[in-house]
Design an enzyme around this catalytic site. Structure first.
Site, PDB file in Angstrom:
ATOM      1  N   GLU A 526      -2.137  40.149  40.671  1.00 31.01           N
ATOM      2  CA  GLU A 526      -1.881  38.748  41.035  1.00 31.01           C
ATOM      3  C   GLU A 526      -1.530  37.867  39.828  1.00 31.01           C
ATOM      4  O   GLU A 526      -0.673  36.985  39.914  1.00 31.01           O
ATOM      5  CB  GLU A 526      -3.083  38.159  41.780  1.00 31.01           C
ATOM      6  N   HIS A 593     -11.723  38.045  53.750  1.00 32.37           N
ATOM      7  CA  HIS A 593     -10.487  37.712  54.469  1.00 32.37           C
ATOM      8  C   HIS A 593     -10.669  36.473  55.318  1.00 32.37           C
ATOM      9  O   HIS A 593     -10.046  36.316  56.355  1.00 32.37           O
ATOM     10  CB  HIS A 593     -10.015  38.904  55.316  1.00 32.37           C
TER      11      HIS A 593
END
Ligand SMILES: Cc1ncc(C[n+]2csc(CCOP(=O)(O)OP(=O)(O)O)c2C)c(N)n1
Ligand SMILES: [Mg+2]
Length: 804
Positions: A526, A593
């Site tokens: 990332e 999530h």
């Protein structure tokens, strides 16, 4: 005409000699700046100093290989390089050290960055791009070690995009056929950082024109290489990256930092390979020194033994270059002494001029303040006290603005009950002073150019009368399609963003249509995905960096916070990186999530927009808007919204969701409910149910957390309902507290309240897995209903008897 070979070679030797002498002159100038710079800190004129001494000679060699259009992404040792490319003068060096707020005096940052943090200007004063291919370019440095690495990757990748993607031919201000090299520098110790490794691997995979120099002086402040690097040797352990005949990789080079001639050869080769072949190169520059230790904060005698210090004195790169020049008859001892003497004077003069230029406006401001204080004293009953303030201020021979502001503000306290024109004059002067001076320290957190957020107006989506409901991800996908065809400079990259068209298929089919460079799969990394975006945005492309889930943005949050959002501020508006970060989050399932750490993000990311669209049409509209602005933004799509139904607009790529504008999605009279993102659907549901018990809630979608409600619409709702509840799925004290503060404090909402202002948030823990985990961790419809009901019960127990 016949040429005389004898004369020619003499001529070229003379040229060579002149070049060498000029290099030596830069090296000595840079060294003198370091030596004098340290003295300025120790005598209190500057706050902190970190200098490039001991790293001069490799930077001269590097500068020779550096061409117009190329980019640097480096760290605080590179002052000699900046001088060699003509972007840092002696006076500018000292202006930076003093923190001169004039961007012309300190072009690196207008006094915002400590010395040793370098940058060039990509933008004119009005915010328009310059021709970046006609100048040497340096991205602006940041202090976190290795933080320059992710951006370096993007700067290099831009060349690859410009060389290989069709449709960018008219972008000639940014690239000439991708011939530009991005040059990185890093200290040996900082190669221990994860960002270094992530970038090295990614550049090897991407095969981009990047030349990475490691300045190796064996230390990272006091910590020796044996604690930093396996085998104490970075090029040794990177050997596996070396390209072979069959497999792409790196070209790895090793050179001693005091060996001027070999350095020149090494850098020439490195530049050629990267520029022509688009292959990354690592140059490990060994045997460097720190003549004055790490920085002004300490002395290296504490941790280097006598032998090491003696070796450093002998192998000081400037000393070695001088020896080499004498040995090779480049100059005589007397000539060099003369040169060194004159440079010493030049540096002293430059320093003096910088200090005077720094002080002159402040002396003028001091003079004005003293005059006004004198007048005030004469007209006041507290004459003696005010005169004392005036005299103290007048005794300042090197006044700082803080002293001037403080003295004048304090003086006003002595005339608080008095009325006089002298008092009025001082009050006006202070106000005016802040109006002029404050921006010197605070401007350009956001764009001040015409493309900033507030100038882009809404365009509503249009629909065919018989438009069908489709899976919402298709609205996004078709809108991206329109974006890619309308804006050739856009590209998107992320984990699974390419071949399968992202994990929710918002990019389905886009790679096939626009190619692997514009719609790209990337590794799981990332921070460097973000860095790719920053670097490419700095070079005139419009990258969209996809972070697969909001929960994993923490891996690149540091880069967003330290680098991306400070670009405009730390260059005082002379560089920008209008990167769009796309991600998806909020409720789904499980600890990782369901993230909605919005409070953390809005606190750490001042300097970019943070947008929280409630559906995919709104999200698509934000992308369309963002491509009209010149600022970085984070767009968080609702993870649980891709399969919900939305109508397909007809004006794809054109409709725009406005930034910083809230939307009232249900009108009401009893209470204002404010929320955003996925939680909004729960709030809407609760609002419907509340009608059944006679409570009419107004529901407002924030849409944009940064900036928040530029038109001050929220207060209008509160004026009507006199009650406010902010609901979100962040922890308490997070984004909901931020929104509430905005309404109560900035919009004076407290004046209009008949009930305690409240928030309803998620539990402090992250959500447990599954549907029930969500229900018992984040606000549910019942939670919203009951909270509102309880507030109304307090107002009117007869109408709303206790529920439970
Ligand atoms: C992330 C981060 N951690 C710690 C520091 C403090 N710090 C500044 S420089 C430095 C040492 C860097 O050594 P090296 O990379 O070898 O560069 P050198 O100064 O030796 O040229 C440290 C620990 C920092 N700036 N950033
Ligand atoms: Mg070091």
């Amino acid at each position: 005409m016949q040429t005389n070979p004898q004369t020619n070679s003499e001529l070229s030797f003379d040229n060579f000699k002149a070049e060498v002498l000029n290099d030596y002159k830069i090296a000595v100038t840079s060294r003198e700046c370091s030596l004098l710079g340290r003295r300025e800190v120790l005598t209190g004129k500057a706050k902190f100093g970190i200098f490039g001494d001991g790293k001069e000679i490799p930077q001269l060699a590097w500068a020779k290989a550096f061409k117009n259009g190329d980019w640097r992404s480096g760290y605080y040792r590179d002052q000699t390089f900046m001088m060699a490319i003509g972007k840092l003068t002696i006076q500018q060096f000292f202006a930076g050290l003093y923190g001169h707020t004039d961007i012309e005096a300190d072009p690196m940052s207008g006094g915002r960055q400590m010395g040793g943090h370098f940058a060039t200007h990509s933008l004119n004063e009005d915010g328009n791009w310059k021709n970046l291919t006609a100048q040497p370019n340096s991205s602006p440095d940041i202090s976190p070690t290795a933080g320059q690495m992710p951006r370096l990757l993007g700067l290099a990748q831009a060349s690859k995009i410009f060389r290989n993607v069709k449709g960018l031919e008219n972008k000639s201000n940014f690239s000439i056929n991708g011939n530009e090299v991005a040059w990185g520098t890093i200290g040996n110790a900082s190669t221990s950082e994860g960002l270094f490794w992530e970038t090295i691997n990614a550049a090897g995979v991407l095969q981009v024109p990047m030349v990475m120099s490691v300045w190796d002086d064996e230390y990272g402040i006091s910590v020796h290489a044996k604690h930093q690097t396996t085998k104490e040797n970075i090029s040794e352990i990177l050997k596996g990256f070396q390209r072979t005949e069959d497999e792409p990789g790196y070209e790895i080079m090793r050179v001693n930092g005091w060996d001027y001639a070999t350095l020149i050869e090494t850098y020439r080769n490195a530049g050629k390979i990267a520029r022509e072949e688009h292959v990354p190169v690592l140059v490990h520059v060994q045997q460097l020194t720190q003549p004055q230790g790490h920085s002004t904060s300490g002395s290296h005698e504490r941790y280097k033994d006598k032998d090491r210090l003696a070796w450093e004195a002998e192998f000081d790169c400037n000393v070695q270059m001088r020896l080499w020049m004498l040995e090779n008859n480049m100059a005589s001892e007397a000539e060099l002494e003369e040169l060194e003497k004159s440079i010493k004077k030049e540096v002293r003069d430059g320093k003096k001029a910088a200090w005077e230029a720094f002080l002159t406006p402040q002396k003028q401001e001091l003079h004005e303040a003293i005059t006004l204080l004198g007048n005030l004293a004469e007209s006041s009953a507290n004459k003696n006290f005010i005169e004392k303030i005036k005299d103290d201020l007048a005794s300042e021979t090197e006044p700082l603005r803080r002293t001037i502001a403080s003295a004048t503000r304090k003086a006003l306290r002595y005339v608080v009950g008095e009325k006089s024109s002298e008092k009025r004059q001082l009050q006006d002067w202070i106000e005016n002073y802040f109006e002029i001076i404050q921006p010197k320290y605070s401007s350009h957190l956001y764009s001040e150019a015409k493309e900033n957020a507030t100038t882009v107006s809404e365009i509503k989506p249009t629909y065919d009368p018989n438009a069908e409901d489709v899976d919402a991800r298709l609205v996004l996908r078709n809108n991206f399609d329109a974006i890619f065809s309308k804006h050739p400079e856009t590209l998107i990259f992320g984990e699974d963003a390419g071949a399968i068209g992202d994990v929710n298929q918002g990019l389905e089919g886009m790679q096939e249509k626009y190619g692997e460079l514009r719609v790209a799969d990337v590794g799981i990394r990332e921070a460097t995905i973000l860095g790719q975006g920053i670097g490419m945005a700095m070079r005139g492309l419009r990258p969209i960096a996809e972070i697969q889930y909001l929960d994993y943005i923490l891996y690149c949050l540091q880069i967003m916070s330290d680098d991306l959002v400070t670009v405009q501020y730390r260059t005082k508006g002379r560089q920008k990186a209008p990167l769009i970060v796309r991600t998806r989050g909020h409720r789904l399932e499980g600890i990782w999530h369901s993230g909605s750490q919005m409070g953390g993000l809005i606190h750490l990311l001042r300097g970019m927009y943070i947008l929280v669209p409630r559906n995919m049409t709104k999200a698509a509209g934000f992308y369309n808007t963002l491509l009209e602005t010149d600022e970085p933004a984070l767009v968080i799509e609702c993870l649980n919204g891709y399969r919900l139904k939305e109508k397909m607009p007809t004006n794809l790529g054109e409709f725009r969701t406005p930034i910083g504008v809230v939307e009232t999605i249900k009108e009401g009279t009893d209470i204002t409910l404010v929320s955003y993102g996925s939680t909004l659907r729960i709030v809407e549901e609760a609002a419907k149910e509340l009608i059944q018990v006679g409570i009419y809630a107004e529901v407002i979608d924030i849409q944009s957390l940064l900036p928040l409600d530029l038109n001050k619409d929220l207060i209008e709702s509160v004026k009507k309902t006199n009650r406010i509840l902010v609901i979100d799925e962040d922890v308490s004290g997070g984004a909901s507290a931020y929104i509430l503060q905005h309404i109560l404090d900035e919009q004076d909402g407290y004046k209009h309240l008949d009930s305690k202002p409240q928030t309803l948030t998620a539990k402090a823990h992250r959500p447990a897995y599954g549907t029930d985990g969500d229900y018992f961790s984040k606000p549910s419809t019942e939670d919203v209903f009951e909270k509102v009901y309880d507030m109304m019960h307090e107002v009117s127990p007869e109408n709303f008897p206790k529920l439970r």
